[in-house]
Design an enzyme around this catalytic site. Structure first.
Site, PDB file in Angstrom:
ATOM      1  N   TYR A   1     -35.145 -43.319 -13.094  1.00  0.00           N
ATOM      2  CA  TYR A   1     -34.137 -42.854 -12.139  1.00  0.00           C
ATOM      3  C   TYR A   1     -33.289 -41.743 -12.755  1.00  0.00           C
ATOM      4  CZ  TYR A   1     -31.013 -43.353  -8.112  1.00  0.00           C
ATOM      5  OH  TYR A   1     -30.300 -43.145  -6.956  1.00  0.00           O
TER       6      TYR A   1
ATOM      7  N   PRO B   1     -37.568 -40.546  -0.260  1.00  0.00           N
ATOM      8  CA  PRO B   1     -36.304 -40.301  -0.963  1.00  0.00           C
ATOM      9  C   PRO B   1     -35.759 -41.487  -1.764  1.00  0.00           C
ATOM     10  CG  PRO B   1     -35.957 -40.454   1.409  1.00  0.00           C
ATOM     11  CD  PRO B   1     -37.422 -40.502   1.202  1.00  0.00           C
TER      12      PRO B   1
ATOM     13  N   LYS C   1     -36.050 -38.230  -6.131  1.00  0.00           N
ATOM     14  CA  LYS C   1     -36.804 -37.377  -7.055  1.00  0.00           C
ATOM     15  C   LYS C   1     -37.134 -35.986  -6.510  1.00  0.00           C
ATOM     16  CE  LYS C   1     -37.070 -39.796 -10.688  1.00  0.00           C
ATOM     17  NZ  LYS C   1     -35.600 -39.768 -10.750  1.00  0.00           N
TER      18      LYS C   1
ATOM     19  N   HIS D   1     -22.245 -40.654 -12.388  1.00  0.00           N
ATOM     20  CA  HIS D   1     -22.464 -42.103 -12.299  1.00  0.00           C
ATOM     21  C   HIS D   1     -23.255 -42.624 -13.491  1.00  0.00           C
ATOM     22  CE1 HIS D   1     -21.889 -42.415  -7.635  1.00  0.00           C
ATOM     23  NE2 HIS D   1     -20.843 -41.928  -8.273  1.00  0.00           N
TER      24      HIS D   1
ATOM     25  N   TYR E   1     -28.186 -49.863  -3.330  1.00  0.00           N
ATOM     26  CA  TYR E   1     -29.489 -49.991  -2.686  1.00  0.00           C
ATOM     27  C   TYR E   1     -29.578 -51.438  -2.196  1.00  0.00           C
ATOM     28  CZ  TYR E   1     -31.196 -45.564  -4.622  1.00  0.00           C
ATOM     29  OH  TYR E   1     -31.385 -44.237  -4.913  1.00  0.00           O
TER      30      TYR E   1
HETATM   31  C1  LIG Z   1     -32.686 -36.574   4.070  1.00  0.00           C
HETATM   32  C2  LIG Z   1     -33.211 -36.179   2.711  1.00  0.00           C
HETATM   33  C3  LIG Z   1     -32.667 -36.757   1.573  1.00  0.00           C
HETATM   34  C4  LIG Z   1     -33.119 -36.395   0.322  1.00  0.00           C
HETATM   35  N1  LIG Z   1     -32.549 -36.971  -0.797  1.00  0.00           N
HETATM   36  C5  LIG Z   1     -32.935 -36.579  -2.028  1.00  0.00           C
HETATM   37  C6  LIG Z   1     -32.263 -37.053  -3.214  1.00  0.00           C
HETATM   38  O1  LIG Z   1     -31.317 -37.862  -3.165  1.00  0.00           O
HETATM   39  N2  LIG Z   1     -32.676 -36.577  -4.421  1.00  0.00           N
HETATM   40  C7  LIG Z   1     -33.696 -35.670  -4.513  1.00  0.00           C
HETATM   41  O2  LIG Z   1     -34.025 -35.291  -5.646  1.00  0.00           O
HETATM   42  N3  LIG Z   1     -34.340 -35.192  -3.418  1.00  0.00           N
HETATM   43  C8  LIG Z   1     -33.991 -35.611  -2.170  1.00  0.00           C
HETATM   44  N4  LIG Z   1     -34.590 -35.066  -1.055  1.00  0.00           N
HETATM   45  C9  LIG Z   1     -35.660 -34.079  -1.221  1.00  0.00           C
HETATM   46  C10 LIG Z   1     -35.128 -32.679  -1.458  1.00  0.00           C
HETATM   47  O3  LIG Z   1     -34.192 -32.327  -0.467  1.00  0.00           O
HETATM   48  C11 LIG Z   1     -36.294 -31.684  -1.497  1.00  0.00           C
HETATM   49  O4  LIG Z   1     -37.267 -32.171  -2.385  1.00  0.00           O
HETATM   50  C12 LIG Z   1     -35.841 -30.286  -1.902  1.00  0.00           C
HETATM   51  O5  LIG Z   1     -35.157 -29.674  -0.839  1.00  0.00           O
HETATM   52  C13 LIG Z   1     -37.031 -29.430  -2.317  1.00  0.00           C
HETATM   53  O6  LIG Z   1     -36.594 -28.109  -2.574  1.00  0.00           O
HETATM   54  P1  LIG Z   1     -37.564 -26.882  -2.259  1.00  0.00           P
HETATM   55  O7  LIG Z   1     -36.794 -25.674  -2.655  1.00  0.00           O
HETATM   56  O8  LIG Z   1     -38.888 -27.126  -2.849  1.00  0.00           O
HETATM   57  O9  LIG Z   1     -37.796 -26.910  -0.703  1.00  0.00           O
HETATM   58  P2  LIG Z   1     -36.750 -26.688   0.552  1.00  0.00           P
HETATM   59  O10 LIG Z   1     -35.436 -27.189   0.145  1.00  0.00           O
HETATM   60  O11 LIG Z   1     -37.445 -27.235   1.699  1.00  0.00           O
HETATM   61  O12 LIG Z   1     -36.677 -25.114   0.597  1.00  0.00           O
HETATM   62  C14 LIG Z   1     -37.710 -24.327   1.155  1.00  0.00           C
HETATM   63  C15 LIG Z   1     -37.090 -23.079   1.754  1.00  0.00           C
HETATM   64  O13 LIG Z   1     -38.125 -22.244   2.271  1.00  0.00           O
HETATM   65  C16 LIG Z   1     -37.742 -21.758   3.541  1.00  0.00           C
HETATM   66  N5  LIG Z   1     -38.960 -21.431   4.291  1.00  0.00           N
HETATM   67  C17 LIG Z   1     -39.821 -22.271   4.898  1.00  0.00           C
HETATM   68  N6  LIG Z   1     -40.801 -21.579   5.471  1.00  0.00           N
HETATM   69  C18 LIG Z   1     -40.571 -20.281   5.214  1.00  0.00           C
HETATM   70  C19 LIG Z   1     -41.241 -19.085   5.567  1.00  0.00           C
HETATM   71  N7  LIG Z   1     -42.356 -19.101   6.312  1.00  0.00           N
HETATM   72  N8  LIG Z   1     -40.731 -17.921   5.151  1.00  0.00           N
HETATM   73  C20 LIG Z   1     -39.605 -17.874   4.402  1.00  0.00           C
HETATM   74  N9  LIG Z   1     -38.919 -18.985   4.051  1.00  0.00           N
HETATM   75  C21 LIG Z   1     -39.404 -20.166   4.457  1.00  0.00           C
HETATM   76  C22 LIG Z   1     -36.940 -22.900   4.136  1.00  0.00           C
HETATM   77  O14 LIG Z   1     -36.079 -22.466   5.177  1.00  0.00           O
HETATM   78  C23 LIG Z   1     -36.172 -23.380   2.932  1.00  0.00           C
HETATM   79  O15 LIG Z   1     -34.945 -22.712   2.744  1.00  0.00           O
HETATM   80  C24 LIG Z   1     -34.163 -35.426   0.211  1.00  0.00           C
HETATM   81  C25 LIG Z   1     -34.716 -34.847   1.354  1.00  0.00           C
HETATM   82  C26 LIG Z   1     -34.254 -35.210   2.592  1.00  0.00           C
HETATM   83  C27 LIG Z   1     -34.872 -34.549   3.816  1.00  0.00           C
END
Ligand SMILES: Cc1cc2nc3c(=O)[nH]c(=O)nc-3n(C[C@H](O)[C@H](O)[C@H](O)COP(=O)(O)OP(=O)(O)OC[C@H]3O[C@@H](n4cnc5c(N)ncnc54)[C@H](O)[C@@H]3O)c2cc1C
Length: 389
Positions: free
Chosen positions: A382, A290, A294, A72, A200
């Site tokens: 963005y 969200p 970011k 996009h 949006y």
């Molecule tokens: C509905 C929604 C929409 C979103 N939209 C956007 C968007 O458009 N753009 C954007 O940039 N971000 C968006 N986000 C945010 C984004 O999804 C998160 O910031 C991202 O998932 C972060 O990645 P992470 O690997 O840090 O954490 P997570 O994806 O949360 O991964 C953490 C992992 O650790 C595992 N875990 C947890 N506890 C333990 C444990 N005790 N032992 C072993 N494993 C464990 C979990 O199961 C998981 O697999 C959105 C979030 C949501 C909920």
């Protein structure tokens, strides 16, 4: 088990960290408490800053993204019955990529598995030990049997509800937090999106976002009250709100609802992101609402910095980049927080908002869509601020 780096969490942060380390010859093991199919199907983010999609291509996991993602050039802002296009490409030379987080996760798991990087799914009772020493440990249970990984460093990539951040002694962390008085109810639906790019929408009834996963699958959100229960929202009620809040600027096709959930809105940062040999990355250290898309992008930025610092440790005996890890990441994180808060306050209906606030929000939207300087500020943040490290 022995590994140079033990990683907790197979989300985008943990998987990307393992891939970046692997490419530099550093071995890592990932432990994840959910199953492979669960993490591969968890519907979450869908929007990648340009440098993140470029990184996925550069690191050899971008083949499917290149074929299937949507690229996009900007977004639409809808308010007052009109839609306004903010053209990121024209303003900054950059665009954004629409590609589901679960697709990124699938591609990373497939590559790491092919490369022989161990990912232990469905582990239980994960705990970290000896964080202040030279050889920290991760203990866990798998299939009822105890296991342990001794490593040089631990990547705390276990998200907001993980075990890593709470393992740091109370009093050593400073946290900054803001809860918003609303959440987002999101649906994934078998229907074409109402526009070629995200809309949006600011509306008297509350905010709505019209995004997509493909030409035939939409991801649609409506602002709902804080603490709202998903059971109170029938599909018909969600569609009615989505139609109303679009304000007549486009027509919206309905389709089968594949998934429905409510996400609370929160801003959260913990500092520092390191304790001894434990390094927090991604949602374990920070959460953004969200609205600015970011969260995933900041998580990937953290692990780029961490992988570079760990590499410098092994290849050049340097620990200065490890020492600078937290400050380097926090610079970008706070800019991401600021932008996410700014988008949120501009677009949502606040329960305690006055008529003055609503007129101010409309003035801000009118400014952003009429001034090149203001639109460039939105576009630059963005599509992704420059990588300065
Ligand atoms: C509905 C929604 C929409 C979103 N939209 C956007 C968007 O458009 N753009 C954007 O940039 N971000 C968006 N986000 C945010 C984004 O999804 C998160 O910031 C991202 O998932 C972060 O990645 P992470 O690997 O840090 O954490 P997570 O994806 O949360 O991964 C953490 C992992 O650790 C595992 N875990 C947890 N506890 C333990 C444990 N005790 N032992 C072993 N494993 C464990 C979990 O199961 C998981 O697999 C959105 C979030 C949501 C909920």
């Amino acid at each position: 088990m022995r590994a140079q780096v033990g990683i907790i969490g197979a989300g985008p942060a943990g998987l990307m960290l393992a891939l970046l380390l692997r490419r530099r010859g550093i071995d890592a093991v990932i432990v994840e408490n959910r199953s492979r199919s669960y993490v591969e199907q968890r519907v979450r983010a869908g929007l990648l800053e340009q440098w993140v999609s470029d990184l996925l291509v550069e690191t050899g996991v971008g083949a499917r993204l290149t074929r299937e993602a949507m690229f996009h050039d900007g977004i639409h802002l809808a308010f007052g019955g009109k839609s306004h296009h903010v053209d990121f490409r024209k303003l900054t030379g950059k665009g954004v990529t629409v590609y589901g987080q679960q697709e990124v996760v699938k591609d990373l798991i497939a590559r790491l598995t092919d490369d022989g990087v161990p990912i232990l799914f469905e582990v239980e009772d994960v705990a970290v030990h000896d964080l202040d020493g030279d050889m920290p440990r991760i203990s866990f249970r798998k299939n009822g049997e105890p296991g342990e990984i001794a490593c040089d460093f631990i990547g705390g990539c276990d998200g907001f509800h993980g075990v890593c951040r709470p393992s740091i002694p109370a009093g050593l962390l400073t946290t900054y937090e803001r809860e918003y008085p609303f959440g987002w109810l999101g649906i994934l639906t078998e229907s074409p999106p109402p526009a070629d790019e995200l809309i949006y929408a600011y509306h008297e009834r509350g905010f709505a976002l019209y995004s997509m996963r493909s030409a035939t699958v939409s991801r649609l959100y409506v602002q709902v009250d804080h603490g709202e229960e998903v059971e109170r929202w029938s599909d018909a009620r969600v569609w009615e709100e989505l139609h109303l809040r679009l304000g007549g600027v486009r027509s919206l096709a309905e389709g089968r609802v594949l998934q429905k959930s409510i996400t609370p809105m929160r801003s959260f940062v913990t500092e520092p992101m390191r304790h001894g040999r434990l390094f927090l990355a991604g949602d374990s250290a920070h959460i953004v609402p969200p609205t600015g898309a970011k969260g995933l992008n900041l998580a990937v930025a953290d692990v780029v910095v961490l992988a570079r610092a760990i590499t410098a440790f092994y290849t050049a005996g340097r620990s200065d980049l490890l020492d600078a890890y937290s400050a380097t990441c926090l610079d970008r994180i706070w800019k991401g927080q600021r932008f996410s808060w700014w988008m949120t306050q501009m677009l949502h209906r606040f329960p305690d908002g006055s008529a003055f606030d609503r007129r101010r929000q409309l003035a801000e939207l009118a400014y952003v869509t009429s001034s090149t300087a203001a639109a460039t500020t939105l576009a630059e943040n963005y599509a992704g601020l420059p990588m300065t490290w």
